[in-house]
Design a protein around this motif. Structure first.
Motif, PDB file in Angstrom:
ATOM      1  N   VAL A  25      39.988  37.857  41.687  1.00  0.00           N
ATOM      2  CA  VAL A  25      39.545  36.859  42.648  1.00  0.00           C
ATOM      3  C   VAL A  25      39.324  35.550  41.904  1.00  0.00           C
ATOM      4  O   VAL A  25      38.360  35.406  41.141  1.00  0.00           O
ATOM      5  CB  VAL A  25      38.252  37.296  43.358  1.00  0.00           C
ATOM      6  N   GLU A  26      40.242  34.605  42.122  1.00  0.00           N
ATOM      7  CA  GLU A  26      40.148  33.296  41.470  1.00  0.00           C
ATOM      8  C   GLU A  26      39.903  33.449  39.966  1.00  0.00           C
ATOM      9  O   GLU A  26      38.940  32.924  39.404  1.00  0.00           O
ATOM     10  CB  GLU A  26      39.060  32.456  42.148  1.00  0.00           C
ATOM     11  N   ASN A  27      40.770  34.243  39.327  1.00  0.00           N
ATOM     12  CA  ASN A  27      40.757  34.480  37.873  1.00  0.00           C
ATOM     13  C   ASN A  27      39.564  35.305  37.390  1.00  0.00           C
ATOM     14  O   ASN A  27      39.301  35.373  36.183  1.00  0.00           O
ATOM     15  CB  ASN A  27      40.803  33.159  37.105  1.00  0.00           C
ATOM     16  N   ARG A  28      38.853  35.940  38.293  1.00  0.00           N
ATOM     17  CA  ARG A  28      37.762  36.838  37.910  1.00  0.00           C
ATOM     18  C   ARG A  28      38.143  38.265  38.283  1.00  0.00           C
ATOM     19  O   ARG A  28      38.553  38.532  39.420  1.00  0.00           O
ATOM     20  CB  ARG A  28      36.462  36.446  38.629  1.00  0.00           C
ATOM     21  N   GLU A  29      38.009  39.196  37.345  1.00  0.00           N
ATOM     22  CA  GLU A  29      38.379  40.585  37.605  1.00  0.00           C
ATOM     23  C   GLU A  29      37.211  41.375  38.176  1.00  0.00           C
ATOM     24  O   GLU A  29      36.069  41.230  37.724  1.00  0.00           O
ATOM     25  CB  GLU A  29      38.876  41.256  36.317  1.00  0.00           C
TER      26      GLU A  29
END
Length: 335
Positions: free
Chosen positions: A173-177
């Motif tokens: 999600v927006e470069n967050r795992e």
């Protein structure tokens, strides 16, 4: 009516095969909600056709809509609502896909969900080890009941194929795992008509995510309670003295959207009270007709629950959802 001795699994799974393998209808959906281990809430819903009566002649009646909402434990809400031409919808045995952005595939007793949108990508693996639950005895509402309720004489099938089970979430999600286990719910519904044809007043649905107890249901329709090695399943016809939803409070911006209420359900073997507390958050889902006269919405809430069962009292607070579908009312536009 107590459904504990009814609803053979093979019959409900036959209904699911029909959902996956048949052309879509005007009022149909695949819906998942998941409570992740860290307290995040995820909702995923596929609506293959436009629902609303007021949009019957609009250009978007042949579009499919995908809803994905992620609420963080701190209350930050991220929403993706994507429409695609219905020509991109593909159905086959145990699988539905919307172009290359979304798919559901049931195999080996699990649902495999793939999401590929700008800002959110990944997979959900939802276990299906618990017996499904349907609103009526055999998964579809009989003609005599639809006639008694003054509804159109078209069958509706509505089944919770995953009433409460484990899931595994892997998302970017927006470069967050995000890699977590979750508690999952999944239902499917299908009706050959519009939402207004099915229920002239709309509906109120709720879902409580207790750690040991899970509860979901719809006002004046059905309730499902599981926990402490017990399972309560009651559906049509419901006795009003055993099941009430009172002290309703509605959102200040739209008086159709329920944001607080008190649920009471009492039968000889169990007594349940749940107080849904209001929040100031935006709606998790806000699906409106083009003229804003028809609306499907879902709000996050906290439920304060008390259950008396087998000589014990269980009290807890847990995340919960309140879903409302309403028609033709004067509304404010903010949401």
């Amino acid at each position: 009516m107590n459904y504990s001795g009814l609803q053979p699994r093979w019959l409900l799974e036959k209904i699911e095969c029909f959902h996956f393998g048949s052309p879509t209808t005007r009022f149909q959906w695949w819906y998942f909600d998941l409570l992740l281990k860290d307290g995040s809430m995820l909702i995923v819903a596929l609506v293959p056709q436009q629902w609303w009566q007021s949009d019957l002649t609009s250009s978007d009646t042949s579009t499919s809509t995908l809803f994905v909402t992620l609420r963080s434990p701190s209350g930050v809400i991220k929403k993706w609502t994507v429409t695609r031409p219905q020509s991109e919808l593909a159905l086959s045995d145990a699988r539905v896909a919307l172009g290359d952005i979304f798919s559901i595939h049931k195999k080996n007793g699990e649902y495999h969900v793939a999401i590929r949108l700008d800002g959110i990508k990944g997979t959900l693996r939802v276990q299906s080890s618990v017996k499904p639950f349907a609103v009526s005895e055999f998964g579809t509402l009989p003609m005599w009941l639809l006639y008694m309720l003054s509804l159109k004489r078209a069958p509706i099938s509505y089944v919770s194929f995953v009433p409460r089970d484990r899931a595994w979430v892997e998302l970017e999600v927006e470069n967050r795992e995000i890699k977590q286990e979750a508690t999952a719910y999944h239902e499917q519904g299908r009706f050959d008509g519009t939402a207004h044809d099915l229920s002239r007043e709309g509906w109120i649905w709720f879902h409580i995510f207790g750690e040991e107890w899970g509860v979901f249901g719809a006002e004046n329709a059905y309730i499902y309670i599981t926990g402490d090695d017990t399972l309560i399943r009651h559906g049509y016809p419901m006795r009003k003295e055993t099941f009430t939803l009172t002290r309703k409070q509605y959102w200040q911006y739209d008086k159709r959207v329920l944001q607080a209420a008190t649920l009471d359900f009492k039968i000889p073997e169990i007594s349940l009270t749940a107080i849904f507390e209001p929040t100031n958050e935006e709606n998790l889902i806000h699906y409106s007709s083009s003229d804003s006269r028809e609306l499907w919405s879902t709000r996050y809430t906290t439920a304060r629950v008390s259950i008396e069962y087998s000589g014990k009292t269980y009290s807890f607070s847990s995340p919960a959802l309140l879903e409302t579908c309403r028609y033709k009312c004067n509304v404010l536009t903010a949401h």
